[in-house]
Motif scaffolding. Structure first.
Motif, PDB file in Angstrom:
ATOM      1  N   ASP A 111      50.499  31.565 -34.710  1.00 44.23           N
ATOM      2  CA  ASP A 111      49.484  32.491 -33.831  1.00 44.23           C
ATOM      3  C   ASP A 111      48.598  31.528 -32.762  1.00 44.23           C
ATOM      4  O   ASP A 111      48.113  32.104 -31.886  1.00 44.23           O
ATOM      5  CB  ASP A 111      48.454  32.961 -34.659  1.00 44.23           C
ATOM      6  CG  ASP A 111      47.616  32.009 -35.724  1.00 44.23           C
ATOM      7  OD1 ASP A 111      48.074  30.805 -35.852  1.00 44.23           O
ATOM      8  OD2 ASP A 111      46.681  32.319 -36.251  1.00 44.23           O
ATOM      9  N   ASP A 112      48.389  29.895 -33.016  1.00 41.22           N
ATOM     10  CA  ASP A 112      47.777  29.301 -31.942  1.00 41.22           C
ATOM     11  C   ASP A 112      49.048  28.601 -31.174  1.00 41.22           C
ATOM     12  O   ASP A 112      49.787  27.801 -31.520  1.00 41.22           O
ATOM     13  CB  ASP A 112      47.034  28.337 -32.822  1.00 41.22           C
ATOM     14  CG  ASP A 112      46.173  27.501 -31.852  1.00 41.22           C
ATOM     15  OD1 ASP A 112      46.596  26.936 -30.991  1.00 41.22           O
ATOM     16  OD2 ASP A 112      44.773  27.701 -31.943  1.00 41.22           O
ATOM     17  N   GLU A 113      48.705  29.174 -29.898  1.00 38.38           N
ATOM     18  CA  GLU A 113      49.621  28.592 -28.934  1.00 38.38           C
ATOM     19  C   GLU A 113      50.006  26.987 -28.863  1.00 38.38           C
ATOM     20  O   GLU A 113      51.043  26.649 -28.744  1.00 38.38           O
ATOM     21  CB  GLU A 113      49.570  29.200 -27.295  1.00 38.38           C
ATOM     22  CG  GLU A 113      50.700  28.854 -26.484  1.00 38.38           C
ATOM     23  CD  GLU A 113      50.630  29.735 -25.124  1.00 38.38           C
ATOM     24  OE1 GLU A 113      51.415  29.431 -24.230  1.00 38.38           O
ATOM     25  OE2 GLU A 113      49.446  30.285 -24.975  1.00 38.38           O
ATOM     26  N   SER A 114      48.849  26.489 -28.722  1.00 37.31           N
ATOM     27  CA  SER A 114      48.859  24.820 -28.634  1.00 37.31           C
ATOM     28  C   SER A 114      49.550  24.150 -29.853  1.00 37.31           C
ATOM     29  O   SER A 114      50.095  23.315 -29.707  1.00 37.31           O
ATOM     30  CB  SER A 114      47.301  24.262 -28.446  1.00 37.31           C
ATOM     31  OG  SER A 114      46.463  24.612 -29.500  1.00 37.31           O
ATOM     32  N   ILE A 115      49.045  24.798 -31.109  1.00 37.18           N
ATOM     33  CA  ILE A 115      49.702  24.289 -32.409  1.00 37.18           C
ATOM     34  C   ILE A 115      51.233  24.404 -32.357  1.00 37.18           C
ATOM     35  O   ILE A 115      51.879  23.875 -32.615  1.00 37.18           O
ATOM     36  CB  ILE A 115      48.941  24.868 -33.643  1.00 37.18           C
ATOM     37  CG1 ILE A 115      47.528  24.409 -33.361  1.00 37.18           C
ATOM     38  CG2 ILE A 115      49.651  24.208 -34.801  1.00 37.18           C
ATOM     39  CD1 ILE A 115      46.748  25.181 -34.643  1.00 37.18           C
ATOM     40  N   ASN A 116      51.555  25.763 -31.935  1.00 37.64           N
ATOM     41  CA  ASN A 116      52.822  26.282 -31.979  1.00 37.64           C
ATOM     42  C   ASN A 116      53.755  25.312 -31.005  1.00 37.64           C
ATOM     43  O   ASN A 116      54.870  24.935 -31.487  1.00 37.64           O
ATOM     44  CB  ASN A 116      53.049  27.613 -31.192  1.00 37.64           C
ATOM     45  CG  ASN A 116      54.304  28.299 -31.118  1.00 37.64           C
ATOM     46  OD1 ASN A 116      54.890  28.594 -32.364  1.00 37.64           O
ATOM     47  ND2 ASN A 116      54.806  28.293 -30.182  1.00 37.64           N
ATOM     48  N   ASN A 117      53.233  24.948 -29.678  1.00 37.95           N
ATOM     49  CA  ASN A 117      54.062  23.860 -28.946  1.00 37.95           C
ATOM     50  C   ASN A 117      54.097  22.614 -29.536  1.00 37.95           C
ATOM     51  O   ASN A 117      55.132  22.054 -29.320  1.00 37.95           O
ATOM     52  CB  ASN A 117      53.360  23.863 -27.525  1.00 37.95           C
ATOM     53  CG  ASN A 117      53.305  25.368 -26.781  1.00 37.95           C
ATOM     54  OD1 ASN A 117      54.200  26.139 -27.171  1.00 37.95           O
ATOM     55  ND2 ASN A 117      52.277  25.504 -25.903  1.00 37.95           N
ATOM     56  N   ALA A 118      52.830  22.268 -30.335  1.00 37.29           N
ATOM     57  CA  ALA A 118      52.815  20.971 -30.584  1.00 37.29           C
ATOM     58  C   ALA A 118      54.108  20.549 -32.074  1.00 37.29           C
ATOM     59  O   ALA A 118      54.795  19.786 -31.917  1.00 37.29           O
ATOM     60  CB  ALA A 118      51.544  20.371 -31.080  1.00 37.29           C
ATOM     61  N   ALA A 127      52.378  21.668 -42.966  1.00 43.76           N
ATOM     62  CA  ALA A 127      52.556  20.173 -43.332  1.00 43.76           C
ATOM     63  C   ALA A 127      52.526  19.350 -41.960  1.00 43.76           C
ATOM     64  O   ALA A 127      51.741  18.698 -41.725  1.00 43.76           O
ATOM     65  CB  ALA A 127      53.672  19.774 -44.086  1.00 43.76           C
ATOM     66  N   ILE A 128      53.526  20.000 -40.881  1.00 41.87           N
ATOM     67  CA  ILE A 128      53.491  19.240 -39.591  1.00 41.87           C
ATOM     68  C   ILE A 128      52.249  19.555 -38.888  1.00 41.87           C
ATOM     69  O   ILE A 128      51.730  18.408 -38.369  1.00 41.87           O
ATOM     70  CB  ILE A 128      54.505  19.646 -38.784  1.00 41.87           C
ATOM     71  CG1 ILE A 128      55.845  19.300 -39.603  1.00 41.87           C
ATOM     72  CG2 ILE A 128      54.673  19.090 -37.419  1.00 41.87           C
ATOM     73  CD1 ILE A 128      56.902  19.925 -38.850  1.00 41.87           C
ATOM     74  N   ALA A 129      51.462  20.684 -38.922  1.00 43.51           N
ATOM     75  CA  ALA A 129      50.327  20.881 -38.469  1.00 43.51           C
ATOM     76  C   ALA A 129      49.224  20.172 -38.948  1.00 43.51           C
ATOM     77  O   ALA A 129      48.321  19.309 -38.224  1.00 43.51           O
ATOM     78  CB  ALA A 129      49.903  22.466 -38.496  1.00 43.51           C
ATOM     79  N   THR A 130      49.295  19.964 -40.301  1.00 42.36           N
ATOM     80  CA  THR A 130      48.255  18.867 -40.716  1.00 42.36           C
ATOM     81  C   THR A 130      48.138  17.548 -40.444  1.00 42.36           C
ATOM     82  O   THR A 130      47.408  16.838 -40.272  1.00 42.36           O
ATOM     83  CB  THR A 130      48.351  18.934 -42.514  1.00 42.36           C
ATOM     84  OG1 THR A 130      48.093  20.398 -42.802  1.00 42.36           O
ATOM     85  CG2 THR A 130      47.253  18.167 -43.215  1.00 42.36           C
ATOM     86  N   MET A 131      49.681  17.026 -40.202  1.00 44.44           N
ATOM     87  CA  MET A 131      49.963  15.751 -39.989  1.00 44.44           C
ATOM     88  C   MET A 131      49.577  15.296 -38.417  1.00 44.44           C
ATOM     89  O   MET A 131      49.090  14.307 -37.982  1.00 44.44           O
ATOM     90  CB  MET A 131      51.361  15.376 -39.912  1.00 44.44           C
ATOM     91  CG  MET A 131      51.719  15.305 -41.353  1.00 44.44           C
ATOM     92  SD  MET A 131      53.591  15.393 -41.687  1.00 44.44           S
ATOM     93  CE  MET A 131      53.937  13.555 -41.597  1.00 44.44           C
TER      94      MET A 131
END
Length: 455
Positions: A81-88, A378-382
């Motif tokens: 839902d968050d575009e910046s996190i989605n791209n990362a 998990a990737i978002a947390t890392m």
């Protein structure tokens, strides 16, 4: 690997009984296509027993390929839902070749019963290991959910064969500590060596989000009801796999044994005297259909042709029936495979929502969906994102018979004002809410795209 189990035991860890890995080895042999106990056999030829090898259609691997392609193909999308996190997150997935390796892991997980995504930090780089069942060692589980686990992966450094052991240990507070070990393998022996630069011996993640996700077929493990690992999708179809290859081998033998033979009396063949004094008929080595026989009787002194009747149709029907039984036992429905003159065929028609394949597909997707969502988190947390995120997995619905009808109903509800236009793009285009809202404009091109015509 027995050496890994022994090391874990010395370190005070308990894991799955080693006998379970023998089952995994059996499933692996069928996945590779040749099972020594079945495909190699001895046959009496009237004088002595000779070694024979049965032919195989390799259906164990084919079944797993089909399941992986149905579930995790190029049309599956992961949306945050968050575009910046989605791209990362998608950058990390792309760096780790997830589109290809993820599909391959799912295939072998369905073959061996279990697979895992394992994330780790190599310096500042986030890496994903794709681990097969024989390298997964559960250490703690509750109600079938693996909470702590060790994962091994093999690496090659020059002439050295290395084993990287990654232990994810859940603490009493729910947070995870990760221990890294490296060994040099010499046969079944392991010798501890230094970790490569970028890896630390112990790392506190400071998070309750595990850096691993286990995937299995969504079927009960009837080999060991208390084991947290899964079973192969063909674990209960070994007899059917044997049946397919038994009939297929007979089918090929039918052509080998039924080829044309031409019987030539010795009196009409050119003869050759060998150095040993033996007299034998002389034929071109490529003329394998000619046989010279000592035939008595004046009336038989002629060249005779023997054409054996080949039972191709009967064998093809038998193979198709065997394939139907196998397909049904593996959850793909009865009509997934057919055997025709041109060989093995896979059904390509759309799947009815009432079919067994559709129901099993949706059932298996439950586990895969959970694993993918936890992988993303998990990737978002890392990456340093600690806020809760919403992850949507859009599976491929193009094979489902009623997708077109669902789209039409969705569009009608938009026209009736029940839904918003951007919801359509989220559902069927795999876009985030922000992307969908940005793409929904009052322009003619977008209205035509959405099926509303010119406003």
């Amino acid at each position: 690997m027995q050496a890994i189990l022994q090391y874990l035991s010395r370190e005070g860890y308990d894991s799955v009984d080693s006998s379970y890995y023998a089952k995994i080895a059996l499933w692996l042999s069928w996945y590779k296509g040749k099972v020594v106990q079945f495909h190699n056999y001895r046959q009496y030829n009237g004088m002595k027993k000779i070694n024979r090898t049965r032919k195989t259609l390799g259906m164990a691997k084919k079944v797993c390929e089909d399941w992986a392609n149905l579930e995790l193909n190029e049309k599956v999308s992961i949306v945050i839902d968050d575009e910046s996190i989605n791209n990362a997150v998608h950058d990390v997935l792309e760096d780790n070749n997830f589109r290809i390796k993820g599909n391959q892991l799912l295939e072998i997980a369905y073959a061996l019963g279990t697979g895992a995504f394992v994330e780790y930090l190599d310096g500042e780089k986030i890496c994903i290991d794709y681990i097969r069942a024989s390298m997964i060692y559960p250490l703690q589980w509750d109600n079938g959910e693996i909470l702590s686990c060790a994962f091994a992966s093999e690496r090659v450094n020059g002439k050295k064969k290395l084993v990287y052991l990654n232990i994810h240990e859940r603490q009493e507070n729910g947070f995870y500590i990760i221990k890294n070990r490296m060994f040099e393998r010499n046969g079944n022996n392991l010798t501890a060596v230094d970790l490569p630069e970028g890896l630390v011996e112990e790392y506190n993640t400071g998070s309750s989000v595990p850096w691993f996700q286990v995937i299995t077929p969504n079927i009960v493990n009837n080999v060991d009801l208390d084991c947290p690992m899964g079973v192969s999708v063909y674990a209960n179809a070994i007899d059917q796999l044997e049946g397919v290859d038994l009939v297929y081998d007979s089918y090929l033998n039918e052509f080998r044994l039924g080829k044309k033979r031409i019987i030539v009396p010795n009196t009409m063949a050119r003869m050759m005297i060998e150095d040993s004094g033996t007299v034998s008929p002389l034929f071109d080595d490529n003329d394998t259909e000619f046989y010279s026989l000592g035939i008595e009787g004046e009336e038989n002194q002629k060249i005779q042709e023997i054409n054996m009747e080949i039972r191709a149709d009967a064998h093809e029907k038998a193979i198709s029936r065997a394939l139907s039984l196998l397909s049904d036992k593996c959850g793909l429905g009865e009509d997934r495979y057919k055997f025709e003159n041109s060989g093995l065929k896979t059904a390509t028609e759309v799947v009815s929502e009432k079919s067994e394949l559709y129901q099993n597909l949706r059932k298996h997707e439950l586990i895969l969906e959970g694993a993918l969502i936890h992988l993303v988190k998990a990737i978002a947390t890392m990456l340093g994102y600690r806020n809760e995120i919403q992850v949507t997995i859009n599976f491929d619905d193009s094979i489902i018979e009623d997708t077109a009808a669902e789209k039409q109903q969705f569009l009608q509800e938009i026209r009736d004002g029940i839904r918003q236009r951007w919801e359509y793009r989220v559902r069927f285009f795999g876009e985030t809410e922000e992307e969908a809202k940005a793409n929904v404009t009052d322009s003619q091109s977008n209205n035509m795209l959405m099926g509303f015509g010119d406003e």
